[in-house]
Design an enzyme around this catalytic site. Structure first.
Site, mmCIF file in Angstrom:
data_model
loop_
_atom_site.group_PDB
_atom_site.id
_atom_site.type_symbol
_atom_site.label_atom_id
_atom_site.label_comp_id
_atom_site.label_asym_id
_atom_site.label_seq_id
_atom_site.Cartn_x
_atom_site.Cartn_y
_atom_site.Cartn_z
ATOM 1 N N SER A 92 -53.012 -9.253 44.267
ATOM 2 C CA SER A 92 -53.391 -10.617 43.874
ATOM 3 C C SER A 92 -52.470 -11.687 44.442
ATOM 4 C CB SER A 92 -53.424 -10.738 42.349
ATOM 5 O OG SER A 92 -52.132 -10.647 41.799
ATOM 6 N N LYS A 114 -47.744 -14.683 39.138
ATOM 7 C CA LYS A 114 -48.602 -15.636 39.831
ATOM 8 C C LYS A 114 -47.758 -16.829 40.266
ATOM 9 C CE LYS A 114 -52.274 -13.207 38.553
ATOM 10 N NZ LYS A 114 -53.065 -12.389 39.511
#
Length: 282
Positions: free
Chosen positions: A62, A123
Site C-alpha cells: 500500500s 500511511k
C-alpha cells in the site's frame, strides 16, 4: 606426653580448614550477577521500545513505491509524543497524548487502525485538522486546490493474480514536501470521493500506492485520532524480497533440505541498497 609446640599446633589447625566449600557461594554470586545483567538489559530494551524506537515490518504494497514488502524499519516513538498505544499491551494509563507534537503534512506515520486498534497501519499524513480533502479523477485536492503531480514514468505493478503497468508520479504537497506515488488509473474506486473535512484532533492518511491502499478515503479507516498515532517512520534497518515457496521441500529430509535452500537463497534476496536508508519524502 602431649606436644605443646605452638608451631606444630598451628600447622594442624590449618589443615583442618579447607577452602574448597567457598566455590559454591562464588557460583551463586555469578548467577545473581548474570540475572541482574539480564534484567538491566531487558529494562533498557523496553525503555528504547516505549520511548525511542520501535521496529515494524511492511507486509503489503500500500505504500509503494516508498516502502516495499519485506522492508523493516524503525519508528520514532517520540515524534508525536506518547499515548497508551505507545506502550506494550496499551497498558499505560494515559488519556489522549502526553508531550504531544503535531505530525507534519507528508510524514509517513504508523498508527492504530481506528476501527480496530489491534492493527497497526502505516500511511502518509495528507490532511491536518480543519483541512478539506477530496479525490477527483485521480487527482488530490487539499483545501480546494489541486495538488501538483509530475509524471516520472511507468513501472510494472504486481497484484496477487495479475501484472500490470502503473504510472509513477512525483506529488508536491502544499508545504513543499515531494514524494512518489503510484497510480494504476485515474478512474479506480477511490479516485473520486466526497469532500472530507478533517475534524479537530484527527488526521487524514493515504497510501502512496493510491489504487491499492485501504486508507482514510474508506469508511473502514476514515479519520485517524491523534491518540492512535504511534510515531513517524524513520529509517530502514533491513529489507528482503524473501524466498517465497522456492525452498519448500517434501519427503523424509524435506525440512533439512528447506533450511539448506534458505541459507543459500537468503543472501541473494536481501536488498542491501535499502539497509540503513531513511524513509525519505522522495
Amino acid at each position: 606426653m602431649t606436644n605443646t609446640n605452638p608451631e606444630e599446633t598451628a600447622v594442624t589447625d590449618t589443615t583442618q580448614a579447607p577452602e574448597a566449600p567457598a566455590a559454591k557461594p562464588k557460583q551463586k554470586d555469578e548467577a545473581i550477577e548474570l540475572l541482574k545483567a539480564m534484567v538491566v538489559a531487558a529494562v533498557i530494551a523496553l525503555f528504547i521500545r516505549c520511548f525511542l524506537f520501535e521496529p515494524f515490518n511492511i507486509p503489503s504494497g500500500s505504500m509503494l513505491p516508498t516502502l516495499l514488502v519485506g522492508d523493516y524499519l524503525f519508528v520514532e516513538k517520540y515524534s508525536y509524543g506518547y499515548s497508551k498505544y505507545s506502550f506494550p499491551l496499551d497498558a499505560a494509563p494515559i488519556k489522549g497524548r502526553m508531550m504531544e507534537s503535531m505530525p507534519k503534512r507528508g510524514d509517513v506515520a504508523v498508527f492504530r487502525k481506528p476501527s480496530n486498534t489491534d492493527i497497526d497501519y502505516i500511511k502518509r499524513i495528507i490532511g491536518l485538522p480543519g483541512d478539506t480533502i477530496q479525490m477527483k479523477e485521480g487527482r488530490l485536492y487539499i483545501n480546494g486546490k489541486i495538488v501538483p503531480r509530475d509524471l516520472v514514468g511507468t513501472e510494472p505493478g504486481m497484484a496477487e493474480d495479475s501484472s500490470f503497468m502503473v504510472s509513477k508520479y512525483t506529488e508536491t504537497l502544499p508545504n513543499g514536501v515531494k514524494h512518489s506515488i503510484f497510480e494504476k488509473s485515474d478512474d479506480a474506486q477511490l479516485d473520486n470521493t466526497e469532500e472530507f473535512t478533517v475534524p479537530e484532533g484527527h488526521y487524514f492518511a493515504m497510501g502512496d500506492n493510491r489504487d491499492s491502499s485501504l486508507d482514510s478515503r474508506t469508511e473502514e479507516v476514515r479519520f485517524v485520532p491523534a491518540e492512535n498515532l504511534i510515531g513517524r517512520a524513520s529509517f530502514l534497518f533491513f529489507s528482503t524480497e524473501g524466498v517465497g515457496d522456492k525452498c519448500d521441500r517434501d519427503g523424509m529430509f524435506g525440512a533439512l533440505k528447506s533450511v539448506g535452500c534458505r541459507l543459500i537463497e537468503w543472501p541473494a534476496a536481501v536488498r542491501y541498497g535499502r539497509i540503513f536508508s531513511r524513509v525519505s519524502k522522495l
